[in-house]
Write an enzyme that holds these catalytic residues in place. Structure first.
Site, mmCIF file in Angstrom:
data_model
loop_
_atom_site.group_PDB
_atom_site.id
_atom_site.type_symbol
_atom_site.label_atom_id
_atom_site.label_comp_id
_atom_site.label_asym_id
_atom_site.label_seq_id
_atom_site.Cartn_x
_atom_site.Cartn_y
_atom_site.Cartn_z
ATOM 1 N N LYS A 72 8.961 -18.086 -9.413
ATOM 2 C CA LYS A 72 8.340 -16.966 -10.438
ATOM 3 C C LYS A 72 7.104 -17.432 -11.080
ATOM 4 C CE LYS A 72 9.230 -13.279 -13.655
ATOM 5 N NZ LYS A 72 9.930 -12.708 -14.493
ATOM 6 N N LYS A 107 -13.885 0.989 15.342
ATOM 7 C CA LYS A 107 -12.618 0.344 15.839
ATOM 8 C C LYS A 107 -12.101 0.522 17.100
ATOM 9 C CE LYS A 107 -11.317 0.648 10.844
ATOM 10 N NZ LYS A 107 -10.456 1.209 9.900
ATOM 11 N N ASP A 132 -4.708 -6.462 5.068
ATOM 12 C CA ASP A 132 -5.898 -7.111 5.605
ATOM 13 C C ASP A 132 -5.886 -8.623 5.018
ATOM 14 O OD1 ASP A 132 -6.676 -5.149 7.565
ATOM 15 O OD2 ASP A 132 -7.888 -4.071 5.754
ATOM 16 N N LYS A 180 -11.940 -3.272 18.623
ATOM 17 C CA LYS A 180 -10.391 -3.587 18.967
ATOM 18 C C LYS A 180 -10.004 -3.673 20.323
ATOM 19 C CE LYS A 180 -9.218 -2.943 14.190
ATOM 20 N NZ LYS A 180 -8.063 -3.070 12.945
ATOM 21 N N PHE A 195 -4.832 3.379 14.677
ATOM 22 C CA PHE A 195 -4.889 4.254 13.626
ATOM 23 C C PHE A 195 -6.092 3.922 13.012
ATOM 24 C CE2 PHE A 195 -1.978 7.975 13.116
ATOM 25 C CZ PHE A 195 -1.166 7.672 14.346
ATOM 26 N N ASN A 222 0.844 -1.356 -0.042
ATOM 27 C CA ASN A 222 -0.104 -0.060 0.163
ATOM 28 C C ASN A 222 0.959 1.258 -0.028
ATOM 29 O OD1 ASN A 222 0.523 0.915 2.827
ATOM 30 N ND2 ASN A 222 -0.269 -1.133 3.188
HETATM 31 N N1 CTP Z 1 -4.378 -3.309 12.177
HETATM 32 C C1 CTP Z 1 -3.631 -4.666 12.429
HETATM 33 N N2 CTP Z 1 -3.539 -5.574 11.830
HETATM 34 C C2 CTP Z 1 -4.076 -5.770 10.816
HETATM 35 C C3 CTP Z 1 -4.754 -4.743 10.107
HETATM 36 C C4 CTP Z 1 -4.960 -3.464 11.166
HETATM 37 O O1 CTP Z 1 -2.879 -4.092 13.679
HETATM 38 N N3 CTP Z 1 -4.151 -7.054 10.132
HETATM 39 C C5 CTP Z 1 -4.288 -1.990 12.668
HETATM 40 C C6 CTP Z 1 -3.559 -0.816 12.123
HETATM 41 O O2 CTP Z 1 -2.266 -0.897 12.512
HETATM 42 C C7 CTP Z 1 -4.213 0.232 12.913
HETATM 43 C C8 CTP Z 1 -5.650 -0.263 12.907
HETATM 44 O O3 CTP Z 1 -5.601 -1.692 12.905
HETATM 45 O O4 CTP Z 1 -4.095 0.700 13.760
HETATM 46 C C9 CTP Z 1 -6.910 0.074 12.084
HETATM 47 O O5 CTP Z 1 -6.485 -0.491 10.661
HETATM 48 P P1 CTP Z 1 -7.399 -0.244 9.308
HETATM 49 O O6 CTP Z 1 -6.718 -0.765 8.477
HETATM 50 O O7 CTP Z 1 -8.004 1.354 9.359
HETATM 51 O O8 CTP Z 1 -8.652 -1.023 9.754
HETATM 52 P P2 CTP Z 1 -9.101 -2.489 9.701
HETATM 53 O O9 CTP Z 1 -9.434 -3.047 10.859
HETATM 54 O O10 CTP Z 1 -8.402 -3.243 8.749
HETATM 55 O O11 CTP Z 1 -10.711 -2.079 8.755
HETATM 56 P P3 CTP Z 1 -10.915 -1.722 7.521
HETATM 57 O O12 CTP Z 1 -9.740 -2.186 6.663
HETATM 58 O O13 CTP Z 1 -11.989 -2.510 7.038
HETATM 59 O O14 CTP Z 1 -10.993 -0.330 7.629
#
Ligand code: CTP
Length: 405
Positions: free
Chosen positions: A288, A346, A278, A350, A332, A209
């Site tokens: 490869k 969140k 995610d 969480k 975040f 990303n």
């Molecule tokens: N995070 C994490 N582990 C993951 C995904 C996210 O620890 N596998 C943490 C990120 O570091 C951030 C928070 O969760 O502090 C929120 O991440 P975000 O990508 O905004 O949220 P998601 O829970 O992944 O939800 P969505 O993608 O649906 O917004």
């Protein structure tokens, strides 16, 4: 500004004196009152007028110069300074400091100095490794001087080795670390995550990303500056190492999961600024993936390929479930819509204490830039931070955490 901090930049005669010009300029821009003292040999590499222009103050080189403000200028300077940085410090200047010799403006002023002194040795590798230099540095270390490790690389003399003066930004960080902040986080163990993760498709490709890591690195830097013991678990970024921070390099979300959860029980505060994937390819290929094979396999005639993805573990949610007594968790949320609603969800889902939410749609917020606009969401309410640099935002986030823990 009455609380302008006074920094003496001591410059001795080495080629890297040219880099100290950037240190002088950077510190002045940051609001420090910079006074440069040069040795006679330093003035052969860079002229005093260059330093006078960049520091905004006259440069002193000679104890007996009739142009000095007072005949005892070395005493005044030494006793009113908040910090001294000697960069580059040659083997000769280091030897003089170690043995109490004051035979020029720089070494005489140092004898009268009562503030912390930082030394940035810069010289040929053999000169640096010479037992005389090493023992002199050891003497200074024992007296409380901070010795900034020289970097390794191609030296001006054409030799590859240790002895380079670190880059100006690193030296400026040292100055900031010593004098800029109240140490209100002293003794706290803080873990910060930063940057993107990379999820392998095969040994050549990965899914990632746009995270630059800048926000997490800024938080790590400010926490260290406030006295915390900081561990930074970082995905691959283009950012230089943060001095005073222990950095653990990882690539994938799974690497980050292990690096964070192993260390979590010892942490007082965990701040998850990383953009963690995610999903990850469910079956990354060992070799490869060849285009010709894909085309041959495409019996249905899709004209494309698909990658099946499996969910990664949510590290923050895991930390929320396994938090230790008194541990503070900050996550975040980077959103493109329904910022507050998603951040609030969140926070609860969480089981964390605080969420720093930002919208990719807000001007000045987001991944790559040097500014951010963050909404802090905690159980006790919402705080909107203004548009600020990422360093200022980092400091404000730490203020919000310290208020609540
Ligand atoms: N995070 C994490 N582990 C993951 C995904 C996210 O620890 N596998 C943490 C990120 O570091 C951030 C928070 O969760 O502090 C929120 O991440 P975000 O990508 O905004 O949220 P998601 O829970 O992944 O939800 P969505 O993608 O649906 O917004």
């Amino acid at each position: 500004m009455e609380d302008k901090k006074k920094v003496i930049l001591g410059v001795s005669g080495g080629i890297s004196a040219y880099k100290t010009v950037y240190v002088a300029s950077g510190l002045k821009k940051m609001g420090y009152d910079v006074h440069v003292i040069m040795t006679e040999n330093a003035a052969k590499f860079v002229t005093p007028i260059t330093f006078a222009t960049m520091s905004g103050n006259k440069v002193v080189t000679d104890v007996f110069d009739p142009a000095n403000d007072t005949p005892t200028e070395h005493i005044e300077l030494g006793q009113t300074a908040d910090l001294v940085l000697i960069a580059p410090a040659t083997a000769n200047t280091i030897a003089k400091l170690a043995h109490g010799i004051g035979d020029d403006m720089l070494t005489t002023t140092m004898l009268a100095c009562t503030c912390p002194i930082l030394i940035s040795p810069a010289m040929n590798t053999k000169m640096f490794e010479n037992p005389a230099t090493q023992e002199n540095l050891e003497i200074l270390r024992r007296r409380g001087y901070e010795i900034i490790e020289p970097a390794t690389g191609m030296l001006a003399c054409g030799v590859e080795g240790k002895g380079k003066m670190p880059e100006p930004d690193v030296l400026i960080s040292y100055v900031e670390q010593w004098i800029s902040k109240e140490k209100d986080m002293a003794g706290l163990n803080v873990l910060v995550t930063a940057g993107p993760t990379e999820e392998a498709v095969d040994p050549v490709r990965f899914i990632t990303n746009h995270s630059s890591g800048k926000m997490g690195y800024a938080i790590a830097r400010m926490a260290a500056r406030r006295g915390a013991n900081v561990t930074l678990v970082s995905g691959r970024t283009a950012l230089p190492r943060e001095p005073f921070v222990e950095t653990v390099d990882i690539l994938s979300a799974d690497d980050m999961f292990h690096a964070v959860t192993e260390r979590a029980p010892d942490m007082d505060i965990i701040i998850k600024a990383a953009a963690v994937a995610d999903f990850t390819p469910a079956n990354p290929a060992d070799q490869k993936i060849k285009k010709a094979d894909l085309i041959a396999d495409d019996t249905e005639g899709y004209g494309g390929m698909s990658i099946s993805l499996a969910p990664t573990r949510d590290i923050l949610a895991y930390l929320g479930e396994h938090r230790t007594e008194g541990q503070f968790l900050c996550g975040f949320a980077m959103e493109t819509q329904d910022l507050l609603k998603n951040a609030a969800e969140k926070l609860v889902k969480k089981n964390v204490d605080m969420i720093c939410a930002n919208s990719l749609k807000t001007k000045g917020a987001g991944f790559a830039g040097d500014t951010n606009v963050v909404t802090i969401m905690a159980k006790d309410g919402i705080t909107q931070l203004p548009l600020m640099t990422k360093l200022e935002t980092a400091d404000a986030i730490l203020d919000e955490i310290m208020k609540r823990r």
